[in-house]
Design a protein around this motif. Structure first.
Motif, PDB file in Angstrom:
ATOM      1  N   GLY A  60       0.814  -1.207   0.000  1.00 34.46           N
ATOM      2  CA  GLY A  60       0.000   0.000   0.000  1.00 34.46           C
ATOM      3  C   GLY A  60       0.847   1.255   0.000  1.00 34.46           C
ATOM      4  N   LEU A  61       1.934   1.261   0.785  1.00 34.56           N
ATOM      5  CA  LEU A  61       2.796   2.439   0.831  1.00 34.56           C
ATOM      6  C   LEU A  61       3.543   2.643  -0.480  1.00 34.56           C
ATOM      7  CD1 LEU A  61       4.221   2.114   4.431  1.00 34.56           C
ATOM      8  CD2 LEU A  61       2.576   3.787   3.602  1.00 34.56           C
ATOM      9  N   ALA A  62       3.979   1.541  -1.079  1.00 38.92           N
ATOM     10  CA  ALA A  62       4.681   1.667  -2.358  1.00 38.92           C
ATOM     11  C   ALA A  62       3.769   2.242  -3.422  1.00 38.92           C
ATOM     12  CB  ALA A  62       5.218   0.310  -2.799  1.00 38.92           C
ATOM     13  N   GLY A  63       2.498   1.936  -3.315  1.00 43.42           N
ATOM     14  CA  GLY A  63       1.564   2.443  -4.308  1.00 43.42           C
ATOM     15  C   GLY A  63       1.031   3.814  -3.997  1.00 43.42           C
ATOM     16  N   SER A  64       1.448   4.394  -2.901  1.00 43.25           N
ATOM     17  CA  SER A  64       0.909   5.694  -2.505  1.00 43.25           C
ATOM     18  C   SER A  64       1.785   6.853  -2.942  1.00 43.25           C
ATOM     19  CB  SER A  64       0.756   5.732  -0.975  1.00 43.25           C
ATOM     20  OG  SER A  64       2.025   5.676  -0.367  1.00 43.25           O
ATOM     21  N   GLY A  65       2.772   6.602  -3.780  1.00 42.46           N
ATOM     22  CA  GLY A  65       3.698   7.649  -4.177  1.00 42.46           C
ATOM     23  C   GLY A  65       3.106   8.655  -5.137  1.00 42.46           C
ATOM     24  N   GLU A  66       1.829   8.507  -5.482  1.00 37.78           N
ATOM     25  CA  GLU A  66       1.235   9.429  -6.462  1.00 37.78           C
ATOM     26  C   GLU A  66       1.092  10.835  -5.902  1.00 37.78           C
ATOM     27  OE1 GLU A  66      -2.399   7.575  -7.476  1.00 37.78           O
ATOM     28  OE2 GLU A  66      -1.469   5.817  -8.370  1.00 37.78           O
ATOM     29  N   SER A  67       0.777  10.963  -4.598  1.00 37.51           N
ATOM     30  CA  SER A  67       0.587  12.294  -4.027  1.00 37.51           C
ATOM     31  C   SER A  67       0.724  12.225  -2.519  1.00 37.51           C
ATOM     32  CB  SER A  67      -0.805  12.843  -4.385  1.00 37.51           C
ATOM     33  OG  SER A  67      -1.814  12.101  -3.708  1.00 37.51           O
TER      34      SER A  67
ATOM     35  N   ALA B  48      -1.195  13.651  -0.391  1.00 36.35           N
ATOM     36  CA  ALA B  48      -2.525  13.475   0.194  1.00 36.35           C
ATOM     37  C   ALA B  48      -2.904  12.003   0.259  1.00 36.35           C
ATOM     38  CB  ALA B  48      -3.556  14.253  -0.630  1.00 36.35           C
ATOM     39  N   ARG B  49      -2.531  11.252  -0.793  1.00 38.11           N
ATOM     40  CA  ARG B  49      -2.854   9.830  -0.814  1.00 38.11           C
ATOM     41  C   ARG B  49      -2.057   9.085   0.261  1.00 38.11           C
ATOM     42  NH1 ARG B  49      -5.778   6.802  -3.864  1.00 38.11           N
ATOM     43  NH2 ARG B  49      -5.332   4.589  -4.194  1.00 38.11           N
TER      44      ARG B  49
ATOM     45  N   HIS C 213      -3.691   6.879   3.380  1.00 36.05           N
ATOM     46  CA  HIS C 213      -3.297   5.508   3.737  1.00 36.05           C
ATOM     47  C   HIS C 213      -2.933   5.426   5.217  1.00 36.05           C
ATOM     48  CE1 HIS C 213      -3.240   3.019   0.148  1.00 36.05           C
ATOM     49  NE2 HIS C 213      -2.764   4.040  -0.562  1.00 36.05           N
ATOM     50  N   ALA C 214      -2.079   6.361   5.661  1.00 37.74           N
ATOM     51  CA  ALA C 214      -1.590   6.313   7.033  1.00 37.74           C
ATOM     52  C   ALA C 214      -2.718   6.515   8.038  1.00 37.74           C
ATOM     53  CB  ALA C 214      -0.505   7.372   7.232  1.00 37.74           C
ATOM     54  N   LEU C 215      -3.620   7.450   7.748  1.00 36.84           N
ATOM     55  CA  LEU C 215      -4.700   7.736   8.693  1.00 36.84           C
ATOM     56  C   LEU C 215      -5.689   6.580   8.803  1.00 36.84           C
ATOM     57  CD1 LEU C 215      -5.387  11.511   7.948  1.00 36.84           C
ATOM     58  CD2 LEU C 215      -4.457  10.523  10.058  1.00 36.84           C
ATOM     59  N   TRP C 216      -6.081   6.001   7.675  1.00 42.15           N
ATOM     60  CA  TRP C 216      -7.050   4.904   7.740  1.00 42.15           C
ATOM     61  C   TRP C 216      -6.435   3.656   8.379  1.00 42.15           C
ATOM     62  CZ3 TRP C 216     -11.996   5.246   7.722  1.00 42.15           C
ATOM     63  CH2 TRP C 216     -12.627   6.284   7.038  1.00 42.15           C
ATOM     64  N   TYR C 217      -5.179   3.398   8.061  1.00 41.97           N
ATOM     65  CA  TYR C 217      -4.505   2.264   8.697  1.00 41.97           C
ATOM     66  C   TYR C 217      -4.405   2.502  10.206  1.00 41.97           C
ATOM     67  CZ  TYR C 217      -0.618  -0.708  10.234  1.00 41.97           C
ATOM     68  OH  TYR C 217       0.165  -1.597  10.919  1.00 41.97           O
TER      69      TYR C 217
ATOM     70  N   PRO D 175       5.087   4.368  12.773  1.00 46.83           N
ATOM     71  CA  PRO D 175       5.947   4.423  11.579  1.00 46.83           C
ATOM     72  C   PRO D 175       5.191   4.815  10.316  1.00 46.83           C
ATOM     73  CG  PRO D 175       6.429   2.470  12.872  1.00 46.83           C
ATOM     74  CD  PRO D 175       5.192   3.059  13.448  1.00 46.83           C
ATOM     75  N   PHE D 176       3.981   4.313  10.163  1.00 44.11           N
ATOM     76  CA  PHE D 176       3.218   4.630   8.951  1.00 44.11           C
ATOM     77  C   PHE D 176       2.642   6.037   8.997  1.00 44.11           C
ATOM     78  CE2 PHE D 176       3.122   0.009   9.455  1.00 44.11           C
ATOM     79  CZ  PHE D 176       3.776  -0.333   8.291  1.00 44.11           C
ATOM     80  N   LEU D 177       2.331   6.521  10.208  1.00 44.84           N
ATOM     81  CA  LEU D 177       1.930   7.920  10.324  1.00 44.84           C
ATOM     82  C   LEU D 177       3.086   8.840   9.943  1.00 44.84           C
ATOM     83  CD1 LEU D 177      -0.127   7.946  13.653  1.00 44.84           C
ATOM     84  CD2 LEU D 177      -0.980   8.505  11.372  1.00 44.84           C
ATOM     85  N   ALA D 178       4.300   8.484  10.371  1.00 44.12           N
ATOM     86  CA  ALA D 178       5.462   9.307  10.042  1.00 44.12           C
ATOM     87  C   ALA D 178       5.692   9.344   8.540  1.00 44.12           C
ATOM     88  CB  ALA D 178       6.702   8.757  10.756  1.00 44.12           C
ATOM     89  N   ILE D 179       5.561   8.193   7.873  1.00 46.87           N
ATOM     90  CA  ILE D 179       5.760   8.166   6.415  1.00 46.87           C
ATOM     91  C   ILE D 179       4.694   8.982   5.714  1.00 46.87           C
ATOM     92  CG2 ILE D 179       5.711   6.654   4.398  1.00 46.87           C
ATOM     93  CD1 ILE D 179       7.048   4.525   6.121  1.00 46.87           C
ATOM     94  N   GLY D 180       3.461   8.904   6.240  1.00 47.86           N
ATOM     95  CA  GLY D 180       2.374   9.622   5.579  1.00 47.86           C
ATOM     96  C   GLY D 180       2.449  11.123   5.748  1.00 47.86           C
ATOM     97  N   PHE D 181       3.021  11.592   6.872  1.00 45.09           N
ATOM     98  CA  PHE D 181       2.970  13.017   7.161  1.00 45.09           C
ATOM     99  C   PHE D 181       4.325  13.715   7.060  1.00 45.09           C
ATOM    100  CE2 PHE D 181      -1.076  11.709   8.741  1.00 45.09           C
ATOM    101  CZ  PHE D 181      -1.894  12.827   8.636  1.00 45.09           C
ATOM    102  N   LEU D 182       5.394  12.959   6.835  1.00 45.46           N
ATOM    103  CA  LEU D 182       6.708  13.576   6.647  1.00 45.46           C
ATOM    104  C   LEU D 182       7.127  13.388   5.190  1.00 45.46           C
ATOM    105  CD1 LEU D 182       8.533  12.457   9.924  1.00 45.46           C
ATOM    106  CD2 LEU D 182       7.437  14.659   9.435  1.00 45.46           C
ATOM    107  N   PRO D 183       7.050  14.428   4.386  1.00 43.93           N
ATOM    108  CA  PRO D 183       7.355  14.279   2.954  1.00 43.93           C
ATOM    109  C   PRO D 183       8.744  13.707   2.688  1.00 43.93           C
ATOM    110  CG  PRO D 183       6.333  16.413   3.414  1.00 43.93           C
ATOM    111  CD  PRO D 183       6.632  15.792   4.728  1.00 43.93           C
TER     112      PRO D 183
END
Length: 743
Positions: free
Chosen positions: A359-366, A368-369, A373-377, A502-510
């Motif tokens: 899911g994270l590998a596929g989220s590189g589009e933006s 916001a995406r 991912h991070a918030l719902w997970y 860890p996933f929150l950090a990836i989602g919110f730290l560009p």
């Protein structure tokens, strides 16, 4: 029989004597009014047949027998050098406790050979023996000291033999200093008459425990234990013990004991305000003077506690032996956050991380995406942790003996998870895809899943990972299980935040998100590869189910897995062809899930083994050198002054198995046990076991793994971390053994 369990077996042999009054009718029918005193059942005498041999004789009453392997003679003094004790062959006998043994009936003549010094005239012997009655009642091990006159050396001045040599020597109890013959103390009282136990409330936060001890009996102070449980987390702490008498015990050495009566105050420690009901288990041991020692005994009391405020902070009492120290709220939340974060590194979380990697590998589009991912997970993780914690708290409040990880103690949950992991693996392998019909997502759960897929992945992470106990996590859970419901839920939320961090950090730290690889064709290969961790997880769960319910459960589950795979394949094959065929595929898959019902109905694998005569022998060490844990075995070993290593484990606990393979199954651990004289006890919490749950609760733990090292001096155990190293364990065993050697 291993030496370490001899005290336990010895006490078990005495258990039948407690039922003696109930056996009066069968005794009368057999022509006996009562069990004979031990010195009448086994009349002992000795004489010297020469200066090189001493004959030890037993006249054994009808209906009684002696054990060959429990008979021994040693020289205390007198100038006689013993060489060998010649015992005749006995009658073969299959004993309930000792297995294949030899016994003597009617009489026994044992000859001690050796050589007397030229000036020796008398020899003092110590004779040890043990026997039973055919009625199933066994005497404790006996010790007698005998004075035996030696014949004069050959020569012209030899006079008539002493009178004592003609009449034989009189036995003397090893517990007395006189030279007269001592008869046995008589039949022991039933344990309920020997020890009357009462508990009464003395105010809102104090109990009084009273032992009324029959004349001629005594109670060990240091073998009296307390275990308390309540819906509001109340416990008890003993107050000041009254002065005790010190005796020299035949088995336990110097011991503090009580005669006649013992009054002991118990302070009630409350973690929550309000009325409560306290379930108190009192364990104790005692003996009859010069007679039998009872096995570990216990009483249970239900005490109504009046409405009162919490008093843990005000009482100032130290925690009970081996219990985890109390934490403050901020410390508990911090520990929970750290424990959840470290949980990401535990092997039990690896399969779920595999799903999230896609899911994270596929989220590189933006950005916001990635945040979505991070918030719902994270929402799935946090809400699942809170729900699971609330369920565990509710079940414990209802009186069920459950702890953290209780979900994998249920075969239905284990089987469901195994089929679910298998189905996810099939999806990753391309057998079927989760299309637009699933919550309107329109994409595969395993790859670019929408909110429902991310949330579901977080739920899976908690269900599979929660049974593992990471460092810091145990102390936080112990605090949560004793805290008010609102505070406890806050701790569970913090655990979830730590796991999701860890996933929150990836989602919110560009900067972190930019380091992820860009989507591409490589993702299909990665997706197919990541199916195999799912299959391995399913295999592990099937293995756990086999431990819980045996081979029949595995057969049902594998059959259900085949039907599930067939149904999902049919569903995918008919995706664009026939609605009827797709419905048939769903029906076949549902039939596969139906295999879980007969699995749940099967009896436990351990129960089946016992029913078929395959019960584990508690005296026979396992391949890793461990013996099965029981409270009685632990108490007996501690009373014997042994170092004890307790390992509370479960087959579904990946951390437990990793520790066992890396540390507890090694030659280093075995050598450390031998060097320190440590006994290894293992408790299996794979299935629900109230005794192990109570043990964990008594030490401030709510789940496994749990490791404790009990020192040789009988003091409080040292609780080890959840992640072990060989050096850490070896140092703990060395410290425990050294405490036993301290003056």
């Amino acid at each position: 029989m291993p030496r370490l369990l001899r005290p336990v077996r010895r006490l078990l042999l005495l258990l039948a004597t407690l039922l003696a009054p109930a056996l009066s009718a069968p005794l009368a029918a057999a022509g006996q009014d009562a069990l004979l005193p031990v010195d009448e059942a086994f009349a002992l005498s000795a004489k010297a047949s020469g200066r090189d041999a001493i004959e030890v004789r037993f006249a054994i009453a009808e209906g009684y027998y002696l054990y060959r392997h429990r008979t021994a003679v040693e020289v205390l003094d007198g100038g006689f050098s013993a060489a060998n004790l010649a015992l005749p062959a006995g009658e073969r006998h299959t004993d309930e406790f000792f297995g294949e043994v030899e016994t003597y009936r009617g009489s026994l003549l044992a000859t001690l050979t050796g050589a007397a010094a030229d000036d020796a005239t008398r020899v003092r012997l110590r004779v040890k023996y043990q026997g039973c009655a055919d009625l199933g009642i066994c005497y404790p091990p006996q010790v007698r000291e005998l004075d035996v006159a030696l014949p004069a050396p050959a020569g012209p001045a030899a006079g008539p033999p002493p009178v004592a040599a003609l009449l034989g020597a009189a036995p003397r109890s090893a517990l007395l200093d006189g030279d007269t013959t001592v008869s046995g103390p008589g039949l022991p009282l039933p344990e309920t008459e020997a020890y009357r136990v009462e508990v009464a409330a003395d105010g809102a936060d104090r109990l009084v425990l009273r032992f009324t001890i029959a004349p001629g009996y005594y109670l060990y102070r240091d073998k009296t234990t307390f275990a308390a449980r309540s819906g509001r987390g109340a416990t008890v702490v003993p107050g000041e013990w009254p002065p005790a008498r010190t005796i020299r015990d035949e088995y336990f050495g110097e011991q503090a004991v009580y005669f006649d009566e013992l009054l002991l105050p118990l302070a009630v420690r409350r973690t929550q305000a309000g009325a409560d009901t306290l379930s108190l288990d009192v364990g104790f041991m005692g003996c009859q003077e010069n007679g039998v020692c009872y096995p570990p005994l216990s009483r249970r009391f239900e005490i109504a506690l009046a409405d009162a405020p919490a008093n843990v902070a005000a009482a100032g009492s130290p925690p009970t032996s081996g219990a985890a120290p109390r934490l403050g709220l901020l410390a508990a939340l911090g520990f929970a956050l750290l424990g959840g974060l470290i949980l990401n590194l535990m092997p039990c979380v690896l399969p779920i991380l595999s799903l999230k990697a896609l899911g994270l590998a596929g989220s590189g589009e933006s950005p916001a995406r990635a945040r979505a991912h991070a918030l719902w997970y994270s929402a799935g993780v946090v809400l699942s942790f809170a729900a699971l914690g609330a369920l565990a708290l509710g079940l414990r409040a209802a009186g069920l003996a459950l702890g953290w990880g209780f979900q994998l103690q249920q075969p239905l949950v284990v089987g469901t998870l195994a089929l679910l992991m298998f189905a996810i693996g099939l999806s990753l392998s391309g057998v079927f895809t989760l299309g637009g019909g699933l919550a309107g997502v329109g994409q595969s759960l395993a790859t670019r899943s929408g909110p429902a897929g991310d949330f579901f992945t977080g739920v899976l992470a908690v269900v599979v990972a929660a049974p593992c106990t990471a460092p810091f996590m145990g102390a936080a859970l112990a605090y949560a299980f004793a805290a008010p419901a609102g505070v406890a839920l806050g701790v569970f939320v913090a655990l979830g935040l730590g796991l999701a961090l860890p996933f929150l950090a990836i989602g919110f730290l560009p900067g972190l998100a930019a380091r992820l690889p860009k989507p591409g064709a490589w993702m299909d290969r990665l997706k197919q590869f990541l199916a195999f961790p799912m299959y391995l997880t399913a295999v592990w769960l099937v293995w756990v189910l086999a431990k819980q319910r045996g081979a029949d459960a595995v057969g049902w589950l594998l059959g259900g897995a085949v039907l599930l795979a067939l149904g999902l394949w049919a569903w995918e094959a008919a995706r664009y062809r026939s609605t009827a065929l797709r419905a048939l595929g769903l029906a076949i898959a549902a039939a596969g899930l139906g295999a879980l019902w007969p699995v749940q109905q099967l009896s436990s694998a351990r129960g089946s083994s016992v029913a078929e005569g395959g019960a584990i022998d508690p005296a026979q060490p396992a391949a890793d050198g461990s013996l099965p844990y029981s409270a009685e075995a632990l108490a007996a070993l501690r009373a014997e002054g042994r170092v004890v290593f307790v390992n509370m484990t479960a087959d579904w606990c990946v951390t437990c198995k990793a520790n066992e393979r890396a540390v507890l199954a090694t030659e280093t651990f075995r050598a450390a046990r031998e060097r320190t004289g440590t006994v290894y006890l293992k408790g299996d919490w794979t299935n629900v076991d109230p005794a192990i749950t109570a043990y964990l609760a008594g030490h401030g733990a709510v789940g496994v793994p749990f490791y404790a090292v009990y020192p040789a001096d009988g003091g409080a155990p040292e609780v080890l971390p959840t992640l072990l190293t060989s050096g850490l364990v070896e140092d703990a065993l060395t410290r425990a053994a050294a405490r036993g050697r301290s003056p």
